[in-house]
Design an enzyme around this catalytic site. Structure first.
Site: not given
Ligand code: FAD
Ligand code: THG
Length: 837
Positions: A231, A265, A558
């Site tokens: 970037h 930005y 759920d």
């Molecule tokens: P890193 O800082 O990359 O740290 C990871 C570390 O792990 C590194 O130091 C690396 O050396 C170490 N490492 C990797 N592999 C190993 C290994 N095998 N053994 C030991 N050490 C290892 N974010 C924002 O929020 N605002 C911004 O304005 C912004 N601007 C950006 C601009 C640019 C140009 C870029 C490139 C990024 C920007 N970002 C910004 C994103 C931000 O920089 C990153 O998301 C953030 O710094 C990631 O932090 P991190 O600690 O996860 O990774």
């Molecule tokens: N069907 C099946 N599994 C599921 C869902 C589904 N799992 C994930 C998600 N959907 C779960 N959510 C619900 C929410 C409500 C109900 C079923 C799944 C439901 N509720 C009755 C009620 O509230 O009146 C239960 C009555 C009772 O407990 O007797 O039917 O869509 N297979």
């Protein structure tokens, strides 16, 4: 004496150092941070991050992570200088669509408790005097802005240094210039890491390796779905207009600025401007070609995360920048680079434990913006086994297997880079890759003109164009009101016709994408009994709706649990996170007592499911099945094996749309035949194929919660209105103790999920909008839909406990207040006559 577990953190970037700090603050100091680069400038993304922190995010969790990061960096200071410069954040709009989007952004910021405001062009200029006052290209001009006073600039590299100092003082050990080359294990447990200078034993290993995350994961056979992308960032030569304005060379006084209409930005660096661009083509990084730089050669300008600047990619952005900020016309680009950081298939970070190697955690694809918040949540996860913040959008295991393939990760992550500042509708599907997962009915659905949206890589029909003709027959009282242009996107009045037919005749729904697990073995009952709130020990044939809780009583998921035979259960779950959670628990149980082994298989793709629902469902199935499906022969929430036109089918009598009928499961090869048989049999009863649009409307009419949207791990069952699904007198299940000690309310919310109806009967909202009583914020909308049967828009919302049925509230939608009333639920068929009839 050290009593905390031995933790190894890989990476001393902003994430790794914050994690060491959050652990130390909680008394865990037996930590070693291993960093391949030199500790004073490790060379990862953090080392060059310009540190802009815009907190506004559609995700509640991400907004909270950002808020915590701001607070923490503000308080982190040395020599009287804090690591956060709270200059405020300004986003400007130069198109009407963008200006509308800023209103929406203000809406969800407000919902999540972040203060911001819309400002007019004059105030934009006051906040940011360098902005052009003359028209821009295409006749655009600044229409207004969105300003967040608490946004600002993080000094990420400096914060990292201060955190290292602070945690070292607390006992944390740092190994610089040490590369992790292997992850060691004993069985399915991590035991430590191999490094360039030897083994380190550990109870827990947390990879905070940033864009090296995929490589680190590979050492342990873990697919880490992130893509390193470059970037562009430049700094200019000094601006006359900024001369003497900012004291420090890296200082800033004006707000950080976003110009999303041109993917740009801006921030100040003393009297220079820094400009970041997402306007260029995605530049994926081949990790094998990363420059290898010796620790002693590392500098601000030479580090692995910094690739050579490709000037031609920046040229259009430079022109756009000069147009927006005319002061840039008299300066040049002093320094530019292509910096590397991580993107993921859905833009969220990757947090959590490997399902296959216990004790190995990941916290990657995290921005500086969210770093301290993510670290806090990780510390909670490590120490207490759960985070106080809902991690559903951050879970490492949230992806389906196909979504972790290199090809998928590469394409979708690049697409996210391209779309990073686009105005995106919440229902907008990706355009590619598509058709990765299709149900056996897909060919028929296409013939019927299905309009598909994508979820978990599945194609899901939202409505069928073939049903458009039904709009002519639609009775007056079923006609939906006209929608505003935004809520009309990815929506069709045809859904009204599909809901009408389902409520008055019968509809055919493709439920294949609902994730299904087979849980088998002598220990299946014990496992499900322990992990769920339901009474699942009932005899075969029973189906139970119940919850999976976390230890603290929060709702993990759920599910429906169908007991097919003594040792064979089929579960309907919400996502891959549930699958991995259950799989790990099953492994533990099987290891602890081999006689109580359990096998868990994801059978979603090898099976399919049709929801046949409506008052005439029994007539339809009677045409093609000789099985007795009368009310007594298969009661509500019971299952049995039946035969439909020769096809073996598992029928479960339940319905998320609240109508008589069954979920009909069979293996994939029979699916198409089953669809055809039912469709043909249903013709004389007016059957329709119906999509998610109708489905979602009807489930809200029925008050059925959607996990991840209406309720999450932040909520307790009683608050969410699903307390009924805790079996009476059941004890000993996960979460039971927490509920017993405080059943009604969790520590950090005193809210209740409520059903709202919109007073004018026509105005739509979509979800995440703030809810007010007078001027006071009282909560936020979760799901919303027009209720075709009940003839009113419905919105579910978390509201302060004091607000009850009959109370009036206002929902803010694009800056407009929409009056709504808390209404008793469910709105449709509270007596359950439809379902039990
Ligand atoms: P890193 O800082 O990359 O740290 C990871 C570390 O792990 C590194 O130091 C690396 O050396 C170490 N490492 C990797 N592999 C190993 C290994 N095998 N053994 C030991 N050490 C290892 N974010 C924002 O929020 N605002 C911004 O304005 C912004 N601007 C950006 C601009 C640019 C140009 C870029 C490139 C990024 C920007 N970002 C910004 C994103 C931000 O920089 C990153 O998301 C953030 O710094 C990631 O932090 P991190 O600690 O996860 O990774
Ligand atoms: N069907 C099946 N599994 C599921 C869902 C589904 N799992 C994930 C998600 N959907 C779960 N959510 C619900 C929410 C409500 C109900 C079923 C799944 C439901 N509720 C009755 C009620 O509230 O009146 C239960 C009555 C009772 O407990 O007797 O039917 O869509 N297979």
């Amino acid at each position: 004496m050290r009593t905390s577990p031995r933790v190894v953190i890989i990476g001393a970037g902003i994430v790794g150092t914050n994690l060491a700090d959050e652990l130390a603050e909680r008394g865990w100091t037996n930590t070693t941070v291993v960093e391949q680069g030199p500790l004073d400038l490790a060379g990862g993304s953090t080392s060059h991050a310009p540190g802009l922190v815009f907190q506004t995010n559609p995700s509640k969790a991400m907004t909270e992570f950002a808020g915590y990061t701001v607070g923490k960096l503000l308080s982190l200071s040395a020599d009287g200088v804090s690591c956060f410069n709270q200059v405020g954040g300004l986003e400007i709009a130069t198109t009407p669509a963008r200006f509308e989007d800023l209103k929406r952004r203000l809406g969800f910021a407000t919902s999540w408790g972040l203060e911001g405001r819309l400002i007019d062009p004059d105030e934009c200029e006051k906040q940011y005097p360098l902005l052009s006052t003359s028209p821009l290209a295409d006749g655009r001009r600044i229409l207004g802005g969105y300003f967040v006073p608490s946004d600002g600039l993080a000094s990420a590299a400096r914060a990292t240094q201060l955190l290292i100092r602070r945690t070292r003082a607390a006992g944390v050990e740092y190994l610089g210039s040490t590369t992790v080359t292997g992850i060691t294990r004993s069985g399915s447990r991590v035991t430590g890491v191999e490094t360039s200078s030897g083994m380190i034993q550990a109870d827990l290993v947390v990879s905070c390796a940033g864009f090296w995350g995929r490589e680190l994961g590979r050492l342990a056979g873990l697919a880490v779905p992130l893509l390193p992308l470059a970037h562009q960032y430049v700094t200019t030569t000094p601006l006359r207009e900024l001369h003497g304005v900012n004291e420090l060379p890296n200082g800033a006084g004006r707000p950080i600025l976003r110009y999303q209409d041109r993917d740009l930005y801006f921030r100040e660096h003393g009297d220079r401007m820094g400009i970041g661009s997402y306007a260029h083509k995605p530049l994926p990084v081949d990790m094998d070609e990363l420059p290898r730089i010796d620790a002693n050669e590392m500098s601000d300008h030479r580090m692995p995360s910094r690739l050579a600047f490709t000037e031609e990619d920046f040229a259009p952005s430079w022109a756009d920048s000069q147009e927006l900020l005319p002061a840039l016309r008299s300066v040049g680009i002093e320094d530019g680079f292509n910096g590397i950081f991580s993107f993921t298939p859905d833009g969220g970070p990757l947090m959590g434990e490997s399902p296959d190697l216990e004790g190995l955690f990941v916290a990657e694809a995290v921005w500086v913006t969210h770093s301290a918040g993510v670290a806090r949540a990780m510390a909670e996860l490590l120490i207490e086994g759960r985070s106080r913040t809902d991690l559903s959008g951050c879970e490492l295991t949230r992806f389906e297997k196909v979504q972790t393939s290199d090809a998928y990760v590469s394409e979708t992550s690049q697409q996210n880079f391209v779309e990073i500042y686009d105005v995106l509708h919440p229902l907008q599907p990706r355009t590619s890759p598509r058709d990765l997962r299709v149900s056996p009915f897909n060919v028929r659905q296409r013939e019927l003109g299905a309009v598909f949206l994508e979820a978990a890589a599945w194609e899901r029909p939202h409505w069928f164009e073939a049903n458009r003709g039904l709009l002519d027959e639609l009775p007056e009282e079923w006609r939906p009101p006209e929608r505003d242009p935004w809520s009309a996107l990815f929506s069709s009045p045809i859904s009204a016709a599909e809901a009408w037919r389902t409520r008055t005749a019968v509809g055919l729904y493709d439920m294949t994408p609902l994730k299904r697990l087979s849980v088998t073995g002598p220990g299946a009952e014990a496992l499900l009994h322990r992990l769920s709130t339901g009474n699942i020990t009932k005899k075969p044939g029973a189906v139970t709706y119940c919850l999976l809780l976390a230890d603290d009583g929060g709702i993990r998921s759920d599910v429906t649990v169908a007991r097919l035979s003594t040792e064979d259960f089929q579960l309907g779950v919400n996502s891959n996170v549930d699958f991995d959670y259950l799989r790990v628990a099953a492994r533990h149980q099987s290891a602890a007592d081999p006689a109580q082994w359990v096998q868990i298989t994801d059978i979603t793709g090898s099976t399919c499911c049709i929801g046949l629902w409506g008052p005439l469902a029994r007539e339809v199935i009677g045409k093609v099945s000789t099985d007795d499906l009368s009310n007594d022969a298969l009661k509500y929430f019971r299952t049995k094996q039946i035969n439909v036109g020769g096809i073996p089918v598992t029928a479960m009598r339940l319905s998320y749309v609240g109508e008589l009928g069954w979920e009909l499961y069979t293996t994939a090869e029979y699916g198409l035949k089953l669809w055809d048989l039912l469709f043909e049999a249903g013709r004389e009863y007016g059957i329709v194929a119906a999509g998610r649009g109708a489905f979602n409307s009807m489930r809200l009419e029925k008050g059925y919660r959607l996990w991840g949207t209406d309720m999450t791990s932040e909520h307790r069952p009683h608050e969410a209105g699903v307390g009924f699904s805790i079996a009476k007198d059941k004890t000993g299940f996960v979460g039971a103790e927490a509920l017993a000690s405080s059943p009604a309310s969790s520590a950090h919310t005193s809210r209740t999920l409520r059903c709202l109806t919109i007073d004018d009967g026509t105005s739509m909202v979509l979800g995440k909008e703030p809810v007010f009583v007078g001027d006071e914020l009282t909560g936020y909308v979760t799901s919303a839909a027009y209720g075709y049967t009940v003839r009113t828009p419905i919105a579910y919302a978390w509201l302060a406990e004091a607000i009850g049925v009959g109370d009036s509230v206002e929902i803010e939608y694009f800056g407009r207040r929409i009056p709504a009333t808390v209404t008793a639920e469910p709105l449709f068929d509270p007596g359950m006559e439809r379902l039990r009839g």
